[in-house]
Write a protein that holds these residues in place. Structure first.
Motif, short mmCIF file in Angstrom:
data_model
loop_
_atom_site.label_atom_id
_atom_site.label_comp_id
_atom_site.label_asym_id
_atom_site.label_seq_id
_atom_site.Cartn_x
_atom_site.Cartn_y
_atom_site.Cartn_z
N ALA B 103 0.83 -1.20 0.00
CA ALA B 103 0.00 0.00 0.00
C ALA B 103 0.87 1.26 0.00
O ALA B 103 0.61 2.21 -0.75
CB ALA B 103 -0.92 0.00 1.21
N LEU B 104 1.93 1.26 0.83
CA LEU B 104 2.82 2.42 0.87
C LEU B 104 3.56 2.59 -0.45
O LEU B 104 3.77 3.71 -0.92
CB LEU B 104 3.82 2.26 2.03
CG LEU B 104 3.22 2.43 3.43
CD1 LEU B 104 4.15 1.86 4.49
CD2 LEU B 104 2.92 3.89 3.71
N GLY B 105 3.97 1.47 -1.03
CA GLY B 105 4.67 1.52 -2.32
C GLY B 105 3.78 2.09 -3.41
O GLY B 105 4.20 2.93 -4.21
N ILE B 106 2.52 1.63 -3.44
CA ILE B 106 1.57 2.13 -4.45
C ILE B 106 1.34 3.63 -4.25
O ILE B 106 1.29 4.41 -5.20
CB ILE B 106 0.23 1.37 -4.35
CG1 ILE B 106 0.42 -0.08 -4.80
CG2 ILE B 106 -0.86 2.04 -5.19
CD1 ILE B 106 -0.73 -1.00 -4.41
N SER B 107 1.23 4.02 -2.98
CA SER B 107 0.99 5.43 -2.67
C SER B 107 2.16 6.30 -3.16
O SER B 107 1.95 7.34 -3.80
CB SER B 107 0.80 5.59 -1.16
OG SER B 107 0.77 6.94 -0.82
N LEU B 108 3.39 5.86 -2.86
CA LEU B 108 4.56 6.65 -3.26
C LEU B 108 4.71 6.67 -4.78
O LEU B 108 4.92 7.73 -5.38
CB LEU B 108 5.83 6.09 -2.59
CG LEU B 108 7.13 6.82 -2.91
CD1 LEU B 108 7.04 8.30 -2.54
CD2 LEU B 108 8.31 6.19 -2.16
#
Lengths: 158, 493
Positions: B103-108
């Motif tokens: 989720a954090l990777g997709i957000s960044l």
């Protein structure tokens, strides 16, 4: 709360809110500068809309009650009461902060707030709590007041 | 190119952009500190800087904060910024499923892409889009606000009625303050602090952050953040995310250039449209990667495109854009076409600074994660205590007003009551954000037409936006009816 009770309560809250808001809109004064809609025009529309929605939610709760009855599991009611009490405690800590910050200043008030919240949330009252709260307050004061130049409440400044 | 190299080597552009992004991520990640607060806090430091450097610093903070806001949204279900509210829905659901790193990777990844889309649009489309914004009449702005409100049906959760109720409550809050036409005070209870209305930031921090703290105060320990690192999407997922990212980029571009809407509305609209066009609609709200990609791409695109009306006409489209406008005015720079003629080096510095900031976001987004994970893995008692203290300090720092702190506490109580009654928070936020835009332009339009409502359909842009809003509403109700019909059929099948 059971679904029916929650919907019924929601309906009542919305109706009370719309009535209060309507009363507030009725107290808005008149002016020669007003347009065709007027300053109270849309607020009255909002109040009517909210009342209509409140009635609709109430009706749906009534229909559900006739079809299924009310069965509020005791555990859920206890959970809601506990949630309210814990929430009220957290709000009270915030309210006390607001009351004391003009008197004792930001650094002391925020240190007390941090310590009170930590203890309220389960930390044991100890020297460690006091130390972390004081260090945290010092860090926040240093950051906001000294580094960023935000003038935080401090009676000794006046 | 030589001029750009000279600019990069001669001025502290790169370190300024990096520092701005770093502060933005940190500020955005802290619940209660929005991009505009993060920008406002560094505003005093820009006095001593060159105008170009100052504007780059402010714009870089904006870029960093738009991403930073998604970190607590994903990890602790509390949006660090208003625009990250849409990311909460699927971001935190993914985190709860043990997919926090993804989720954090997709957000960044989506945030960086959104920043680059926004920058590209800023550089290449400033003229045509600025002309479109210039063509907007009060009728068009009213229709734009209605379009924003039309997504309430989709954001309502289980009950459309409750979503509508929450939306109306938001509109009611937006009507507090001086009447936009006559200036008469409304619902101010004799408090001068309320004459300017209730700032959306106060409502949002109260409804989301404070009510979350009040809600969490009766729950057990928070689950520890299991994401040890940030994981970028693989090839297959990147392909799947392309459509929602393009939707987010397009909506972010349009919303950014239109004053009065900003990243929050763009994120909600992008989320809604990504769901509408997705092949995996059922995953939305349950941990859909597309549900993170679309709003993150949209709100980061807005960070770039929101500068178009500011630079072209001096019209700030959001709180953050208003801070940026303040930064320009502090340095004696008047936005408008003449700014491009008289200070081309400032415009170039801004473009280059934003380009550097986009890549700094990629690097710092990864580097700052361990600090964020460390923070999230502290004991719940201490985290809640410090978040509470940070919210009080951050809100106080906006206007130096304890009244604002009391308001945010009150908004938190309202948020807790809404949660307990099953009223969704997001429609209320939309009502607050769009209420003033809708009312002021509705009434200005009727003043122009002498009370004739047909003016809204004589204005072509307004008519098109209203028709689009009608389509959205019909689609929302149609979907609900279809779902209801299916649920009736299911038991008998």
């Amino acid at each position: 709360l059971s679904s029916v009770r929650r919907e019924a309560l929601c309906s009542l809250v919305l109706l009370a809110l719309s009535a209060g808001y309507w009363a507030g809109a009725s107290r808005i004064g008149d002016t020669a500068l007003a347009d065709a809609v007027g300053p109270a025009g849309l607020p009255r529309v909002y109040a009517i809309a909210l009342a209509a929605i409140g009635v609709a939610i109430g009706l749906s709760a009534f229909v559900e009650w006739r079809l299924r009855g009310v069965a509020a599991p005791a555990a859920e009611s206890t959970g809601a009461a506990r949630r309210l009490l814990r929430g009220a405690g957290t709000v009270a800590i915030g309210a006390i902060y607001l009351a004391i910050v003009p008197l004792i200043g930001y650094p002391f008030a925020i240190a007390l707030t941090i310590a009170a919240m930590a203890v309220f949330q389960g930390e044991r009252l100890s020297w460690r709590v006091a130390l972390v709260a004081v260090a945290g307050a010092a860090a926040l004061y240093g950051f906001f007041d000294l580094v960023l130049g935000v003038s935080l409440p401090a009676p000794w400044k006046t | 190119m030589i001029a750009i190299l000279d600019l990069v080597l001669r001025t502290p552009l790169v370190p300024t952009a990096v520092a701005g992004v770093a502060w933005g991520i940190l500020g955005g990640a802290l619940p209660g500190i929005s991009p505009s607060i993060a920008m406002a806090l560094v505003l005093p430091f820009t006095y001593g800087l060159e105008p170009g450097t100052a504007i780059v610093l402010l714009a870089s903070v904006y870029v960093g904060a738009e991403y930073g806001g998604s970190i607590p949204a994903i990890l602790i279900n509390t949006p660090g910024t208003n625009a990250a509210a849409a990311t909460v829905l699927d971001g935190h659901a993914m985190y709860r499923q043990g997919k926090g790193a993804e989720a954090l990777g997709i957000s960044l990844y989506s945030g960086v892409l959104g920043s680059l889309i926004g920058l590209t649009m800023l550089v290449t489309l400033t003229g045509p889009l600025a002309r479109l914004a210039l063509a907007f009449t009060p009728m068009s702005y009213f229709a734009l606000g209605v379009l924003g409100l039309s997504v309430i049906g989709s954001l309502a959760g289980k009950s459309v009625l409750k979503g509508l109720a929450a939306g109306v409550i938001g509109l009611m809050v937006a009507s507090v303050g001086s009447d936009p036409i006559s200036g008469l005070p409304r619902f101010t209870f004799g408090r001068p602090e309320l004459l300017d209305g209730v700032a959306p930031i106060i409502v949002m921090v109260g409804l989301f952050a404070v009510s979350e703290l009040l809600w969490q105060s009766s729950t057990g320990q928070w689950p520890r953040a299991v994401a040890a690192r940030l994981r970028f999407p693989n090839g297959a997922l990147r392909k799947r995310l392309l459509k929602p990212q393009l939707i987010g980029g397009a909506i972010g571009t349009l919303e950014g250039v239109m004053p009065g809407t900003g990243g929050t509305v763009a994120a909600f609209l992008a989320y809604n449209e990504a769901r509408r066009w997705s092949r995996h609609k059922e995953e939305f709200g349950q941990g859909s990667p597309e549900g993170i990609a679309a709003p993150e791409c949209a709100n980061n695109a807005v960070a770039g495109t929101a500068l178009i009306p500011v630079l072209s006409f001096g019209i700030p489209g959001s709180n953050s854009a208003a801070i940026l406008l303040g930064g320009l005015l502090i340095h004696g720079l008047m936005p408008g076409p003449r700014l491009f003629e008289e200070s081309p080096e400032l415009i170039t510095a801004l473009y280059v600074g934003l380009f550097v900031a986009s890549f700094a976001l990629l690097a710092l987004g990864m580097a700052a994660l361990p600090l964020c994970l460390w923070l999230v893995n502290r004991s719940k008692a201490w985290l809640m205590a410090f978040i509470y203290a940070l919210i009080f300090s951050g809100i106080y720092s906006i206007n130096g007003s304890l009244f604002d702190v009391a308001l945010v506490l009150g908004a938190g109580v309202v948020g807790l009551a809404m949660r307990m009654l099953g009223l969704p928070l997001l429609p209320a936020v939309l009502g607050v954000v769009l209420g003033f835009l809708v009312e002021s332009n509705y009434r200005r339009s009727l003043v122009l037409s002498g009370g004739d409502h047909s003016i809204f359909f004589e204005d072509r842009i307004a008519a098109a936006l209203l028709v689009l809003a009608g389509v959205f509403i019909a689609a929302s109700f149609g979907t609900r009816l279809w779902q209801f019909a299916r649920s009736l059929k299911a038991p008998s099948a």
